[in-house]
Enzyme design. Structure first.
Site, short mmCIF file in Angstrom:
data_model
loop_
_atom_site.label_atom_id
_atom_site.label_comp_id
_atom_site.label_asym_id
_atom_site.label_seq_id
_atom_site.Cartn_x
_atom_site.Cartn_y
_atom_site.Cartn_z
N HIS A 72 0.83 -1.21 0.00
CA HIS A 72 0.00 0.00 0.00
C HIS A 72 0.87 1.26 0.00
O HIS A 72 0.51 2.27 0.61
CB HIS A 72 -0.94 0.03 1.21
CG HIS A 72 -1.94 -1.08 1.23
ND1 HIS A 72 -3.22 -0.95 0.72
CD2 HIS A 72 -1.86 -2.35 1.70
CE1 HIS A 72 -3.88 -2.09 0.89
NE2 HIS A 72 -3.08 -2.96 1.47
N ASN A 145 -10.27 -2.86 2.56
CA ASN A 145 -9.97 -2.84 1.13
C ASN A 145 -11.25 -2.58 0.35
O ASN A 145 -12.34 -2.60 0.93
CB ASN A 145 -9.38 -4.19 0.69
CG ASN A 145 -7.90 -4.33 1.05
OD1 ASN A 145 -7.20 -3.34 1.24
ND2 ASN A 145 -7.44 -5.56 1.13
N HIS A 336 -3.79 0.86 11.92
CA HIS A 336 -3.58 -0.42 12.62
C HIS A 336 -4.95 -1.02 12.97
O HIS A 336 -5.72 -0.37 13.71
CB HIS A 336 -2.77 -0.15 13.89
CG HIS A 336 -2.39 -1.38 14.66
ND1 HIS A 336 -2.76 -2.65 14.28
CD2 HIS A 336 -1.67 -1.53 15.79
CE1 HIS A 336 -2.28 -3.52 15.14
NE2 HIS A 336 -1.62 -2.87 16.07
N TYR A 359 1.09 -4.38 12.17
CA TYR A 359 1.01 -2.95 11.87
C TYR A 359 1.87 -2.07 12.79
O TYR A 359 2.47 -1.11 12.33
CB TYR A 359 -0.46 -2.49 11.84
CG TYR A 359 -1.18 -3.02 10.62
CD1 TYR A 359 -1.49 -4.37 10.50
CD2 TYR A 359 -1.51 -2.19 9.56
CE1 TYR A 359 -2.11 -4.87 9.38
CE2 TYR A 359 -2.15 -2.68 8.43
CZ TYR A 359 -2.45 -4.02 8.34
OH TYR A 359 -3.05 -4.51 7.22
FE1 HDD Z 1 -2.44 -4.85 5.49
C1 HDD Z 1 -1.03 -1.79 5.17
C2 HDD Z 1 -5.43 -3.60 4.38
C3 HDD Z 1 -3.76 -8.04 5.41
C4 HDD Z 1 0.33 -6.02 6.91
N1 HDD Z 1 -3.09 -3.04 4.88
C5 HDD Z 1 -2.36 -1.91 4.81
C6 HDD Z 1 -3.16 -0.84 4.34
C7 HDD Z 1 -4.41 -1.35 4.13
C8 HDD Z 1 -4.36 -2.74 4.47
C9 HDD Z 1 -5.60 -0.59 3.61
C10 HDD Z 1 -2.68 0.58 4.09
C11 HDD Z 1 -3.02 1.49 5.22
C12 HDD Z 1 -2.59 2.89 4.87
O1 HDD Z 1 -3.25 3.50 4.01
O2 HDD Z 1 -1.59 3.33 5.41
N2 HDD Z 1 -4.20 -5.67 4.93
C13 HDD Z 1 -5.33 -4.97 4.60
C14 HDD Z 1 -6.44 -5.88 4.51
C15 HDD Z 1 -5.96 -7.13 4.79
C16 HDD Z 1 -4.56 -7.00 5.07
C17 HDD Z 1 -7.86 -5.47 4.20
C18 HDD Z 1 -6.69 -8.45 4.84
C19 HDD Z 1 -7.92 -8.57 5.11
N3 HDD Z 1 -1.82 -6.70 6.02
C20 HDD Z 1 -2.52 -7.89 5.96
C21 HDD Z 1 -1.77 -8.93 6.59
C22 HDD Z 1 -0.61 -8.37 7.04
C23 HDD Z 1 -0.66 -6.96 6.66
C24 HDD Z 1 -2.23 -10.37 6.73
C25 HDD Z 1 0.56 -8.98 7.75
C26 HDD Z 1 0.55 -10.10 8.39
N4 HDD Z 1 -0.64 -4.06 5.89
C27 HDD Z 1 0.35 -4.72 6.53
C28 HDD Z 1 1.54 -3.84 6.86
C29 HDD Z 1 1.07 -2.46 6.31
C30 HDD Z 1 -0.28 -2.78 5.72
C31 HDD Z 1 2.84 -4.36 6.38
C32 HDD Z 1 2.01 -1.75 5.36
C33 HDD Z 1 2.03 -0.31 5.77
C34 HDD Z 1 1.32 -0.28 7.03
O3 HDD Z 1 0.90 -1.54 7.35
O4 HDD Z 1 1.14 0.71 7.72
O5 HDD Z 1 1.76 -3.80 8.21
#
Ligand code: HDD
Length: 713
Positions: A72, A145, A336, A359
């Site tokens: 993202h 999402n 988060h 997160y």
């Molecule tokens: Fe995630 C970012 C949505 C599964 C780990 N995620 C992130 C963002 C969104 C989502 C919208 C961007 C937020 C922003 O605008 O800053 N993610 C989802 C959805 C998931 C999902 C709807 C499943 C239903 N994500 C998911 C899993 C993991 C992560 C299973 C890790 C085990 N996601 C992250 C992250 C991020 C992230 C690496 C990257 C940047 C952040 O968190 O702040 O931690």
């Protein structure tokens, strides 16, 4: 309860600075006398190390970038508010959902998943839909999402999924695209992803605008009321402007013509006062219905069809203010799923459970300090008092000698809140089980809802999915991967697999060749959990289709029309159309062979918004050629031919009045135009309001999808 009237509350926060009418200073506040020349030994001599002003400026510059989000990374955000329309105190004690009319400030960030921060907005990808509610009980983040389900069931596969979809590691190609071997290799071995693949290959993955996407919380969460009772909940954002997409060929071209298309669309809509709006809806599943359905509520690859549990609207979100500074706000905001308030709680969905770890960890690496909550955009409007101390870039100056609990020297402060005082306490769920690395049998259906999704699509949408898969798998070089995918697709729908196979010049394999089965432990490899298909109790659901989507009511609000002009154009025709469009909240832009002005038939001058070289049909929703002189010049202009051909191919409404129809007749596609094409709006009454009205009525249905039967059959 006090009403936090939107951004005013947050504007009180310190750290806003605007340099207007101020002296230029160093970071220490020293006024700078010369910002153009470094300190040198003589005017042609070497620079001096002593130049602390130069060193400060360059050091700061060298450190301007922070690591981009691992997923993202590319996104865009805005401020706004959430207003309760239908309070739900019987379901949740969350303060911000208690009273009709109560407003809570929010910041929403929309994003793509796979691409780097500088990648194109129009990649085929899932869109992030994350909202931070600055409630009086602390920040609540709904990090969802634009697709209601996910690729995988267990968080331990998330790094694998992301490694597979990101550019391949040896050459870092391709950027922001799933159409490559590693992604499809992984997917072809992960039958649980098939439902999500159907969505990702549909037009949901190429939205027309962030403002025209639904949003989903994805996981099943819990709502907890005052009595401590829990209900399961699914969150839905329903866009006021309907749910709409572009077509794939258009997406590819937009990526070249304006890779900031979605970003700019959101920004301009808010600047123009067309504030994007969504309704927040919930599906409530009573605690006792946990096992009522043919799918497991804890399985994030499943949705709850609206036919089984309708969506109740509880509020609306309006985005009404662009950020002042992209980096400070949109880039530094830290979401988060674990940022909850009393009255909202988690379920044991194993994907959600993993996210609850990830997160905070990612913010530490991205924002560089456990004090990321002190960055203005992340600060809670509820007061923060605890014994966390120090760390990089600490902003708070904690006074006093006590930083521990229990204490007597600080009078026991800060003290714990009882539940009745708003203290958070987790839902009192009983857990009594063996420690295992296993997946529940109730997660084994990988095709039932993939079929439901496919069956819910209109023929147009089905053909878009076929074409998307032909594109994506066509870019895969390894034949075995393509064949495994055809096998999996045949489990969803035989005809779908066969149509994709034709595009690949292959035949669908008779046997499903998919050796990986994650439901079993290594001791039990290829054991009793074959991927299976559980028939959905709902056969087709309109809310899963974009074209049949109940959120769509015809409107042209905030749409853009290209008005193709040349010197000699009819002033009445242009001005009438512009006026009529404006009345409905849309905008007409003048496009001409040159910038400046076009002279009109009455010797007036109309300012030109774009020349052919600075814009393109793919950046508009519809196209109008007013009548006038010099039409033959337009008909022979290559740029006009491309403009019109694209508009026709992308199923857009094309209007022409009076002799301007001659331009249409000269186009290469003219012989294909069907008499029934509702998107070709012609009039012999040049410049009339009736004509403009007919044009707008046709436009209000977004695209003339029936035209594709002509184009592709
Ligand atoms: Fe995630 C970012 C949505 C599964 C780990 N995620 C992130 C963002 C969104 C989502 C919208 C961007 C937020 C922003 O605008 O800053 N993610 C989802 C959805 C998931 C999902 C709807 C499943 C239903 N994500 C998911 C899993 C993991 C992560 C299973 C890790 C085990 N996601 C992250 C992250 C991020 C992230 C690496 C990257 C940047 C952040 O968190 O702040 O931690």
């Amino acid at each position: 309860m006090k009403n936090y009237q939107d951004e005013k509350q947050r504007d009180l926060l310190p750290n806003k600075s605007d340099g207007t009418n101020k002296f230029l200073t160093t970071d220490q506040g020293l006024r700078i006398n010369d910002d153009n020349n470094s300190l040198k030994a003589g005017e042609r001599g070497p620079s001096l190390l002593e130049d602390f002003i130069l060193r400060e400026k360059i050091t700061h510059f060298d450190h301007e970038r922070i690591p981009e989000r691992i997923v993202h990374a590319r996104g865009s955000g805005a401020h706004g508010f959430f207003e309760v329309t239908n309070p739900i105190p019987e379901l949740t004690k969350a303060g911000f959902l208690q009273e009709a009319g109560l407003k809570t400030p929010v910041f929403a960030r929309f994003s793509t998943v796979a691409g780097f921060r500088g990648s194109t907005d129009l990649a085929r990808d899932v869109r992030g839909f994350a909202v931070k509610f600055y409630t009086q009980e602390g920040n609540y983040d709904l990090v969802g999402n634009n697709i209601p389900i996910f690729f995988i069931q267990d968080a331990s596969k998330f790094p694998d999924l992301i490694h597979a979809v990101k550019p391949e590691p040896h050459n870092e190609i391709p950027q922001a695209a799933s159409a490559h071997d590693t992604f499809w290799d992984f997917i072809s071995l992960m039958p649980e992803s098939m439902h999500m693949i159907m969505w990702a290959m549909s037009d949901r993955a190429i939205p027309r605008s962030y403002r025209m996407m639904e949003g989903f919380g994805v996981h099943t969460f819990r709502l907890i009321n005052e009595a401590g009772e829990s209900s399961f909940v699914k969150f839905h954002w329903k866009p006021k402007l309907g749910t709409h997409a572009v077509v794939w060929d258009e997406a590819l071209k937009i990526s070249g013509k304006n890779s900031d298309f979605h970003r700019q669309d959101l920004w301009e809509a808010i600047e123009a006062g067309n504030f994007p709006e969504w309704e927040l809806g919930i599906q409530i599943i009573p605690q006792e219905d946990e096992h009522k359905y043919e799918f497991d509520l804890l399985d994030p690859t499943k949705l709850v069809p609206e036919e089984l549990v309708p969506v109740t609207i509880i509020g609306r979100m309006v985005l009404n203010k662009n950020p002042d500074n992209f980096f400070a706000e949109t880039e530094q905001i830290a979401f988060h799923p674990g940022h909850v308030v009393p009255g909202i709680d988690f379920t044991n969905d194993p994907l959600l459970q993993g996210r609850l770890f990830s997160y905070t960890d990612t913010q530490l690496s991205r924002l560089g300090s456990p004090n990321f909550h002190e960055i203005p955009i992340n600060r809670s409007v509820a007061p923060v008092h605890n014994n966390q101390r120090d760390g990089h870039m600490r902003q708070e100056i904690n006074t006093g000698r006590v930083s521990y609990h229990p204490n007597s020297l600080g009078g026991g402060c800060p003290f714990q809140a009882k539940i009745t005082e708003g203290g958070f306490s987790s839902f009192n769920e009983r857990v009594d089980a063996h420690k295992v690395r296993e997946r529940s049998e109730s997660f084994a259906d990988h095709f039932g809802q993939a079929k439901l999704f496919f069956n819910s699509q209109t023929p147009t949408e089905k053909s878009h999915i076929v074409r998307a898969l032909r594109f994506e798998l066509g870019k895969v070089e390894t034949t075995a991967i393509r064949m495994r995918m055809l096998g999996l697709l045949s489990q969803v729908d035989k005809e779908l697999a066969e149509k994709v196979a034709i595009g690949l010049g292959a035949t669908v394999p008779a046997v499903l060749e998919c050796p990986i089965n994650h439901g079993v432990s290594p001791e039990n490899e290829m054991g009793d959990q074959e991927p299976k298909t559980v028939k959905s109790s709902v056969e087709s659901s309109d809310s899963l289709s974009m074209i049949k989507n109940p959120t769509n009511t015809p409107t042209i609000a905030s749409r853009k029309v290209a008005i193709i002009c040349n010197d000699g154009v009819s002033e009445t025709a242009v001005m009438n159309m512009k006026k009529m469009l404006l009345k409905e909240g849309a905008k007409g832009c003048i496009i001409a062979p040159h910038l400046g002005t076009v002279t009109t038939d009455t010797d007036g001058a109309i300012p030109v918004d774009f020349s052919f070289i600075t814009t393109s049909s793919v950046l508009f929703d519809a196209l109008y050629i007013p009548h006038g002189e010099n039409l033959n010049v337009l008909a022979e202009n290559d740029d006009v031919i491309e403009f019109l051909t694209d508009a026709y191919k992308h199923c857009k409404v094309i209007g022409a009045d009076g002799e301007a129809t001659s331009v249409l007749n000269a186009m290469p596609f003219a012989s294909k135009i069907s008499n029934d094409d509702a998107g070709i709006v012609l009039s012999s009454d040049p410049g009339s309001e009736t004509f403009a009205q007919d044009f707008m009525t046709a436009m209000a249905n977004h695209r003339i999808w029936e035209r594709e039967e002509n184009l592709y059959n």
